[in-house]
Design an enzyme around this catalytic site. Structure first.
Site, short mmCIF file in Angstrom:
data_model
loop_
_atom_site.label_atom_id
_atom_site.label_comp_id
_atom_site.label_asym_id
_atom_site.label_seq_id
_atom_site.Cartn_x
_atom_site.Cartn_y
_atom_site.Cartn_z
N SER A 118 -36.96 -4.48 -78.85
CA SER A 118 -36.49 -3.65 -77.89
C SER A 118 -35.14 -4.34 -77.42
CB SER A 118 -37.26 -3.29 -76.65
OG SER A 118 -38.65 -2.42 -77.07
N HIS A 139 -33.92 -1.30 -84.64
CA HIS A 139 -34.50 -0.84 -83.32
C HIS A 139 -34.68 0.46 -83.36
CE1 HIS A 139 -34.40 -0.06 -78.93
NE2 HIS A 139 -35.61 -0.56 -79.46
N GLU A 151 -30.97 1.76 -84.29
CA GLU A 151 -29.92 0.87 -83.95
C GLU A 151 -30.04 -0.50 -84.86
OE1 GLU A 151 -29.01 0.94 -79.13
OE2 GLU A 151 -30.81 -0.36 -79.86
N ASN A 195 -30.99 0.67 -74.96
CA ASN A 195 -32.12 0.07 -73.91
C ASN A 195 -31.05 -0.75 -72.90
OD1 ASN A 195 -34.35 1.09 -74.96
ND2 ASN A 195 -34.85 -0.76 -75.84
N1 3HC Z 1 -46.08 13.13 -87.62
C1 3HC Z 1 -46.08 14.53 -87.87
N2 3HC Z 1 -45.73 15.70 -86.69
C2 3HC Z 1 -45.73 15.16 -85.50
C3 3HC Z 1 -45.74 13.55 -85.20
C4 3HC Z 1 -46.20 12.70 -86.23
N3 3HC Z 1 -46.25 11.61 -85.96
N4 3HC Z 1 -45.72 13.45 -83.89
C5 3HC Z 1 -45.53 14.67 -83.28
N5 3HC Z 1 -45.45 15.37 -84.23
C6 3HC Z 1 -45.30 17.18 -84.25
C7 3HC Z 1 -46.27 17.80 -83.07
O1 3HC Z 1 -47.56 18.12 -83.62
C8 3HC Z 1 -45.50 19.03 -82.69
O2 3HC Z 1 -45.84 19.78 -83.76
P1 3HC Z 1 -45.78 21.45 -83.19
O3 3HC Z 1 -44.40 21.80 -82.62
O4 3HC Z 1 -46.28 22.04 -84.64
O5 3HC Z 1 -46.91 21.42 -81.99
C9 3HC Z 1 -44.17 18.49 -82.82
O6 3HC Z 1 -43.96 17.16 -83.71
C10 3HC Z 1 -43.37 18.18 -81.75
O7 3HC Z 1 -44.26 17.04 -80.82
P2 3HC Z 1 -44.41 17.15 -79.36
O8 3HC Z 1 -45.27 18.74 -78.95
O9 3HC Z 1 -45.29 15.94 -78.91
O10 3HC Z 1 -43.00 17.04 -78.96
P3 3HC Z 1 -42.15 17.48 -77.58
O11 3HC Z 1 -41.39 18.83 -77.73
O12 3HC Z 1 -43.34 17.58 -76.45
O13 3HC Z 1 -41.37 16.33 -77.34
C11 3HC Z 1 -40.71 14.03 -77.22
C12 3HC Z 1 -41.91 14.98 -77.25
C13 3HC Z 1 -39.82 14.08 -78.26
C14 3HC Z 1 -41.42 12.62 -76.94
C15 3HC Z 1 -40.12 14.47 -75.73
O14 3HC Z 1 -41.02 14.42 -74.76
C16 3HC Z 1 -38.98 13.34 -75.41
O15 3HC Z 1 -37.95 13.35 -75.81
N6 3HC Z 1 -39.55 12.27 -74.45
C17 3HC Z 1 -38.60 11.22 -74.24
C18 3HC Z 1 -38.89 10.14 -75.28
C19 3HC Z 1 -38.07 8.91 -75.24
O16 3HC Z 1 -37.12 9.03 -74.27
N7 3HC Z 1 -38.22 8.09 -75.81
C20 3HC Z 1 -37.57 6.62 -76.00
C21 3HC Z 1 -38.05 5.65 -75.11
S1 3HC Z 1 -37.06 4.20 -74.79
C22 3HC Z 1 -37.79 3.57 -76.42
O17 3HC Z 1 -38.35 4.09 -77.27
C23 3HC Z 1 -37.01 2.24 -76.83
C24 3HC Z 1 -38.07 1.17 -76.93
O18 3HC Z 1 -37.28 0.06 -77.19
C25 3HC Z 1 -39.02 0.92 -76.01
#
Ligand code: 3HC
Length: 391
Positions: A118, A139, A151, A195
């Site tokens: 990260s 990343h 990235e 990040n």
């Molecule tokens: N395979 C197949 N399908 C999947 C799946 C997978 N692995 N994961 C989820 N899905 C499907 C779900 O079943 C759902 O299907 P449906 O629409 O038929 O019900 C669809 O994809 C959407 O899933 P969610 O309902 O969970 O999605 P949301 O609309 O609630 O969005 C989210 C979830 C995209 C995570 C949203 O809440 C979001 O954008 N959150 C912010 C996340 C963020 O900021 N991430 C970055 C964090 S920082 C980082 O990662 C950096 C690192 O270095 C730490």
């Protein structure tokens, strides 16, 4: 250019299993490796659930995709015929250096090592591996199948061909939420683009978290301050990413950027008690009834008036300007696009172009109020000259 067929994903956790899933969906032969069979089994279970969800939607043939997966708990033998290793192990430098060395010592002479770290230095990870020219960064963002951004980072010794191959592999990985966005990171600086830009927001959030705890204000009221304008409120997002990751990452920035990145006391206490967030079922919130229950609680909560989104936009703009000052990205359009693709949140430059003077004053006040001088506006923001650095 080497024809990439065989991908090894090292680390079967949240990020590793997501990377393995999209690599299998892209048609690569994937070997998922971790140190213990139980970690590998948990990763495989997550991949199977995701792939079967997509089969149920008629988007793929699960048996065909799952047929591309092999597993192992022995990296040295599993890497023998691999073209690229994507590493997603714990955020500890000595562990990453060791596995990079093992890969270069046991893999074919063309194998590439791409770290999903990260924040950490790609140059340092590859330095003592025997082949730093074949080490780079790749990343991803959580959850990998849904977040469009990847990235690709150049270490000081990364060769042009390694960088090109990594960009090509990244572009080939599917995303369920639109076209992948591949952000070229030109310089190996802590946290790269997305990040790094979001990092100082954690200084501000941490200050708010400790204030709220002192005043015994419920976390859902802090998340209510975001007013639904963020995909997840600050406490929910911290729990979702993992409080241990937050502490690891902030400690790294404390060493490499400023002592103001000292992790907030409340988060250190939660981690010390083993409450790491969603992955352990408890963090700021109790996750036993799932994410939706927490979101519903936040919707009913009265905003606490302690966390202001304009402050976060000003902090993002300031750090975005530092990224430009250091030459990590060639222009602010890449920074805004990468933030949208990595966090599902708009970057700061769109609004910042017209608000930088007011936001610079706001940051001067915030730095005084919090006692965090790192939040002070940098020269490029105060001068407004960044507005000429779009490309
Ligand atoms: N395979 C197949 N399908 C999947 C799946 C997978 N692995 N994961 C989820 N899905 C499907 C779900 O079943 C759902 O299907 P449906 O629409 O038929 O019900 C669809 O994809 C959407 O899933 P969610 O309902 O969970 O999605 P949301 O609309 O609630 O969005 C989210 C979830 C995209 C995570 C949203 O809440 C979001 O954008 N959150 C912010 C996340 C963020 O900021 N991430 C970055 C964090 S920082 C980082 O990662 C950096 C690192 O270095 C730490």
């Amino acid at each position: 250019m080497v024809d990439i067929k065989n991908v090894l994903v090292l680390g079967a956790g949240l990020m590793g299993s997501g990377i393995a899933q999209v690599s299998m969906m892209a048609g690569y032969n994937v070997t998922l490796v971790d140190v213990e069979q139980r970690f590998v089994d948990k990763g495989v279970k997550g991949i199977e659930e995701g792939v079967k969800k997509l089969e149920a939607k008629g988007q793929l043939n699960a048996a065909e995709v799952l047929g591309k997966l092999k597993t192992s708990i022995d990296l040295a033998s599993a890497v023998k015929n691999v073209d690229i290793v994507i590493e997603a192990v714990i955020e500890k430098m000595e562990v990453k250096k060791q596995v990079c060395k093992t890969v270069m010592a046991n893999g074919p002479s063309h194998v590439i090592f791409a770290s999903n770290t990260s924040t950490m230095s790609i140059t340092e990870i590859g330095k003592d591996s025997g082949a730093p020219e074949r080490a780079c960064g790749m990343h991803f963002f959580n959850p990998v199948p849904l977040m469009r951004c990847i990235e690709v980072i150049r270490g000081a010794s990364t060769s042009d061909s390694t960088f090109e191959i990594a960009m090509k592999v990244a572009e080939s990985l599917p995303c369920l939420r639109g076209k992948r966005y591949i952000a070229p990171v030109l310089k190996d600086r802590p946290g790269f683009i997305v990040n790094r830009m979001n990092a100082p927001v954690q200084i501000y959030m941490g200050w708010v978290f400790d204030q709220a705890r002192e005043k015994q204000i419920p976390w859902e009221r802090i998340d209510a301050d975001a007013g639904g304008k963020m995909p997840m409120g600050p406490c929910l997002l911290a729990d979702y990413v993992g409080l241990d990751t937050m502490v690891h990452v902030m400690n790294y920035y404390k060493e490499t950027l400023s002592s103001d990145f000292e992790p907030p006391k409340i988060v250190k206490d939660l981690v010390a008690a083993g409450n790491l967030g969603a992955k352990t079922g408890k963090g700021f919130y109790d996750w036993s009834k799932g994410r939706e229950a927490i979101v519903e609680k936040t919707k009913k909560a009265e905003p606490a008036g302690m966390f202001d989104l304009v402050n976060t936009m000003a902090i993002l703009l300031n750090e975005g300007c530092r990224i430009l000052e250091e030459g990590v990205a060639s222009g602010f359009k890449i920074i805004d696009d990468a933030n949208m693709a990595g966090m599902n949140t708009p970057g700061p430059f769109g609004a910042g172009k017209n608000n930088w003077q007011e936001w610079s004053k706001l940051l001067e006040d915030l730095a005084k109020k919090t006692g965090k001088s790192y939040l002070k506006p940098c020269d490029l923001m105060k001068s407004g000259k960044f507005t000429e650095m779009r490309k």
